[in-house]
Design a protein around this motif. Structure first.
Motif, mmCIF file in Angstrom:
data_model
loop_
_atom_site.group_PDB
_atom_site.id
_atom_site.type_symbol
_atom_site.label_atom_id
_atom_site.label_comp_id
_atom_site.label_asym_id
_atom_site.label_seq_id
_atom_site.Cartn_x
_atom_site.Cartn_y
_atom_site.Cartn_z
ATOM 1 N N MET A 287 61.335 9.505 9.993
ATOM 2 C CA MET A 287 60.174 8.528 9.593
ATOM 3 C C MET A 287 60.640 8.105 8.001
ATOM 4 O O MET A 287 60.631 9.123 7.366
ATOM 5 C CB MET A 287 58.887 9.355 9.569
ATOM 6 C CG MET A 287 58.343 9.419 10.986
ATOM 7 S SD MET A 287 58.054 8.046 12.101
ATOM 8 C CE MET A 287 56.355 7.695 11.606
ATOM 9 N N GLY A 288 60.379 6.728 7.638
ATOM 10 C CA GLY A 288 60.752 6.423 6.449
ATOM 11 C C GLY A 288 62.018 5.943 6.104
ATOM 12 O O GLY A 288 62.216 5.375 5.131
ATOM 13 N N CYS A 289 63.030 6.300 6.962
ATOM 14 C CA CYS A 289 64.246 5.667 6.830
ATOM 15 C C CYS A 289 64.279 3.964 7.175
ATOM 16 O O CYS A 289 63.129 3.508 7.775
ATOM 17 C CB CYS A 289 65.464 6.380 7.359
ATOM 18 S SG CYS A 289 65.207 6.372 9.333
ATOM 19 N N TYR A 290 65.421 3.283 7.036
ATOM 20 C CA TYR A 290 65.317 1.852 7.459
ATOM 21 C C TYR A 290 66.379 1.830 8.549
ATOM 22 O O TYR A 290 67.454 2.783 8.428
ATOM 23 C CB TYR A 290 65.294 0.922 6.350
ATOM 24 C CG TYR A 290 64.335 0.874 5.347
ATOM 25 C CD1 TYR A 290 63.729 -0.134 5.412
ATOM 26 C CD2 TYR A 290 63.780 1.905 4.549
ATOM 27 C CE1 TYR A 290 62.322 -0.486 4.730
ATOM 28 C CE2 TYR A 290 63.059 1.845 3.833
ATOM 29 C CZ TYR A 290 62.137 0.636 3.889
ATOM 30 O OH TYR A 290 60.955 0.419 3.060
ATOM 31 N N PHE A 291 66.383 0.749 9.473
ATOM 32 C CA PHE A 291 67.108 0.611 10.358
ATOM 33 C C PHE A 291 67.706 -0.922 11.069
ATOM 34 O O PHE A 291 66.413 -1.687 10.678
ATOM 35 C CB PHE A 291 67.115 1.608 11.669
ATOM 36 C CG PHE A 291 66.084 1.196 12.717
ATOM 37 C CD1 PHE A 291 66.645 0.488 14.001
ATOM 38 C CD2 PHE A 291 64.616 1.380 12.269
ATOM 39 C CE1 PHE A 291 65.719 0.269 14.861
ATOM 40 C CE2 PHE A 291 63.929 0.781 13.353
ATOM 41 C CZ PHE A 291 64.107 0.369 14.535
#
Length: 789
Positions: A329-333
């Motif tokens: 949670m909180g990363c980007y993709f």
């Protein structure tokens, strides 16, 4: 490199191509010698002209993209001719002049587009004459996740897709199904190492491993009889002890001028960094993860030859499911897919949460191999144009079967943007271009993986995700401590990426008076998670025995590739200086390059050969269990007879049909009658994983009970009264994974860590009671500690 067909076609004219033309190539013999992690490969090609007219035989074939081709010779009757390395256009002119004057000539040249494709021309082979061609190259073996060393003898050369509007015609090859390849292969390997050889595995059938001495440091293995060459020959070599740092000094060539690369000693340093466990246990929870998936027509073929129902695209979909569930949670993709055009799920990378994950998974489930050709350059350009997100390091994952014509252009683009990301590449299926897959990872500071034979894609990809989640190694420097008067000139490109347990190679030229009893030291310093670290290795300057010039040739190959890359980046600046350096180094070292070729002319053949030459293109196997093309712009191209033209312009364009010998043709296309994608029943692991929330938890619902092999009532009944349903469901899922799927732990370990982290954050009561109840329900005996709780 070379295909084999054991049940040869019988005809009064001898060997035939699929077009019923006689083939003068009878057999290929390959001898592999592995010394620790360096391989020397000697291939002998035996030709015989059974026609009543002289022929010119042309064979276009694959080699490992990082191979240093260092010897080429021919034996005709009792005459032995050793080829010389010359500037490529000069070599072509000498070859054509020899054929025009009735002499025998032999030409070996590397493709201008991709360093893993070579063309061998055998000119003026008279009626009834035989010729034996010897080709030798050296290469380093890649270290696998399980510490095995991978050697691959490329066999399948699939048509390479050339992007629309490209000026150059892609190097292509006369290709036939593997079952129709009209010549045979014999293959043997001899392995020696300071450490015992524990085993040798292969994607092909092997004869039993034979040890050649009592301490088992030398062994031999051969390809089993009856091998049908429908795949690359892959060997995985395992030593009993884990790989250790080494440094090997090789004496210079006595006849070479001191001060030159070939005249001075060269050292090859192999380092295997070990990071502190405290650092390795804290995987990064941030980052921008961009997944780039090949959806060209060839991705619709089976991923291997034993599970025809599993296609490359379906395996890629399952892999993307595991990847998305393993993110934090909180990363980007974002997810891109490409063929003749490209698509992306989001206009730009988005934050990973339940909503974005669900949307992405819905799109992934609909993905088919329906986007045509293999134009990877455009989506890469689009990705690199997107601004990087502050404090979210970009990690690019590329999945492709590697049928790309503009390999060098793609690699140059990745190198140009290497400072903004790390690139992890995956070659899927037989015939994936090693030059493309290894080049993407090398220039992008990442790691390359190949999925062939019976390999599962998921564990290899998840291992690369673990690499991507490792703290980035920064401020890498190499320093030398050598005796007075001795200096080291590093020939390798700067080290840009270091991963736990993965080898880092350094080649250096030693100048000055090396005292054999003296000792040197090389030190690699770097910053890991903000902490300064270093690895050092002390080594003896005494040259090793019996290495020949192997290390010099590998060092020359490394320097040549660096200079070729520099030349391409300087293109348009009217500077021939770099090209001149490459030609000089190639000729001096006897190692081929994109600017040079091997040429041999038999000037002692007596009478000139009369009459026009009949052109005979030697077929290689294409992977005809697949759709080679679903775009009319992809082409399978035989070589023309105009041999004086450059390799890439000797081709005639031939359009392929829309579907060609597809292993999935005639089968269900993965869509129902209404055109909607069909969703096959998932295996239990993927069924369970698909139910996990982005946060890492599971919900106590009927689909979860079904995935666990239980009814909803059974699952509800044993839940401790004071325990939250979501906590109970998540503990059950973890117990099931540890109890029934430990054999594929590497596939679900990261998503299980996320689940355990979520559970700890809940700080709920009765965790021990839950684990005991869960074990009773599922019939397991998993300990609480094993779950990370």
């Amino acid at each position: 490199m070379f295909p084999c067909f054991t049940g040869m076609m019988v005809n009064c004219c001898g060997l035939l191509t699929a077009q019923k033309e006689p083939v003068p190539l009878k057999s290929i013999e390959v001898e592999l010698q592995v010394r620790d992690h360096v391989a020397t490969v000697v291939s002998t090609l035996n030709y015989e002209n059974k026609e009543d007219k002289p022929v010119e035989a042309v064979f276009v074939f694959p080699l490992p993209g990082d191979a240093a081709v260092c010897h080429f010779s021919a034996k005709v009757g009792q005459t032995h001719i050793v080829a010389e390395v010359k500037e490529k256009q000069q070599a072509r002119e000498e070859y054509d002049d020899a054929l025009s004057s009735g002499q025998q000539a032999f030409l070996l040249e590397e493709s201008d587009q991709s360093p893993d494709i070579f063309s061998l021309s055998v000119g003026s082979l008279p009626p009834g004459e035989s010729a034996s061609i010897r080709l030798e190259y050296v290469t380093e073996l890649a270290v696998q996740a399980d510490d095995g060393l991978r050697f691959c003898l490329p066999a399948v050369l699939n048509p390479r897709y050339q992007p629309q509007g490209s000026e150059d015609v892609s190097v292509q090859v006369t290709s036939v199904p593997a079952s129709l390849v009209p010549y045979s292969l014999s293959f043997s390997a001899r392995v020696s190492s300071p450490r015992p050889v524990s085993k040798v595995e292969s994607s092909c059938s092997l004869e039993p491993l034979q040890y050649l001495n009592t301490d088992q440091t030398q062994a031999m293995v051969k390809l089993a009889a009856g091998h049908k060459f429908d795949r690359d020959v892959e060997l995985l070599i395992y030593y009993k002890d884990a790989h250790q740092p080494t440094a090997v000094v090789e004496a210079g060539q006595a006849s070479a001028k001191p001060g030159t690369l070939m005249g001075d000693p060269v050292v090859m340093v192999s380092l295997y960094p070990e990071f502190p466990q405290s650092v390795m246990s804290s995987l990064a929870s941030c980052g921008e993860f961009v997944f780039l998936l090949d959806r060209s027509g060839s991705m619709d073929c089976s991923i291997n030859n034993s599970k025809q129902e599993e296609t490359r695209i379906s395996s890629a979909r399952d892999t993307l499911l595991l990847l998305l569930k393993s993110l934090s949670m909180g990363c980007y993709f974002n997810i891109y897919s490409f063929g003749s055009r490209f698509e992306h799920i989001f206009p730009k990378s988005v934050e990973y949460n339940e909503k974005s994950m669900k949307k992405a998974l819905k799109k992934v489930e609909e993905m088919q191999a329906d986007l045509g050709g293999t134009e990877i350059l455009k989506p890469l350009e689009h990705i690199y144009k997107q601004p990087c997100i502050p404090k979210q390091p970009r990690q690019l994952f590329v999945f492709t079967d590697g049928e790309v014509g503009n390999t060098k252009e793609v690699i140059d683009l990745v190198k140009k943007n290497a400072g903004s990301h790390r690139c992890f590449s995956f070659g899927i299926g037989e015939g994936a271009s090693s030059a493309l897959i290894n080049g993407l990872a090398k220039e992008g500071g990442g790691h390359a993986q190949f999925i062939t034979g019976t390999d599962r894609m998921q564990p290899k990809v998840m291992q690369s995700l673990r690499f991507a989640l490792q703290p980035a190694v920064e401020d890498i420097s190499v320093t030398w401590d050598l005796p007075k008067g001795v200096s080291a000139t590093v020939l390798s490109p700067p080290i840009t990426a270091i991963f736990q347990g993965q080898r880092s190679l350094i080649y250096a030229q030693l100048t000055g008076q090396c005292l054999e009893a003296a000792e040197g030291c090389v030190m690699v310093k770097y910053s890991l998670a903000g902490h300064p670290s270093q690895n050092q290795l002390h080594f003896c300057l005494k040259p090793a025995e019996d290495t020949g010039l192997t290390i010099h040739r590998l060092a020359a190959r490394t320097l040549i590739r660096c200079l070729e890359l520099e030349d391409r980046s300087n293109r348009g600046q009217q500077d021939e200086g770099v090209k001149k350096k490459v030609v000089e180094l190639s000729i001096q070292s006897g190692v081929s390059s994109s600017f040079t070729a091997f040429i041999a002319v038999n000037k002692d053949s007596g009478e000139s050969i009369q009459g026009p030459l009949a052109r005979r293109n030697i077929p290689t196997p294409g992977f005809y269990g697949q759709t080679l093309c679903s775009s009319p712009r992809m082409r399978l191209v035989p070589i023309m007879a105009c041999s004086s033209a450059p390799l890439n312009s000797r081709m005639i364009q031939r359009s392929l049909p829309m579907k060609m010998f597809c292993g999935t043709a005639g089968k269900a296309s993965g869509r129902d009658k209404a055109g909607a994608p069909q969703q096959p029943l998932r295996e239990p692991l993927l069924q369970l994983v698909s139910l996990q929330k982005a946060s890492g938890s599971w919900m106590l619902e009927a689909p979860l009970a079904s995935a666990l092999g239980k009814t909803s009532d059974e699952v509800e009944k044993l839940k401790p009264a004071s325990v939250n349903k979501e906590v109970w469901a998540t503990i059950l899922a973890l117990i099931w994974l540890h109890g029934f799927k430990m054999d594929v732990k590497e596939e679900w370990e990261l998503l299980a860590m996320k689940a355990a982290s979520w559970l700890r954050a809940q700080n709920g009561p009765c965790v021990t009671e839950c684990v005991e109840a869960g074990n009773a329900l599922l019939g397991c005996s998993v300990q609480k500690d094993a779950l990370g709780l």
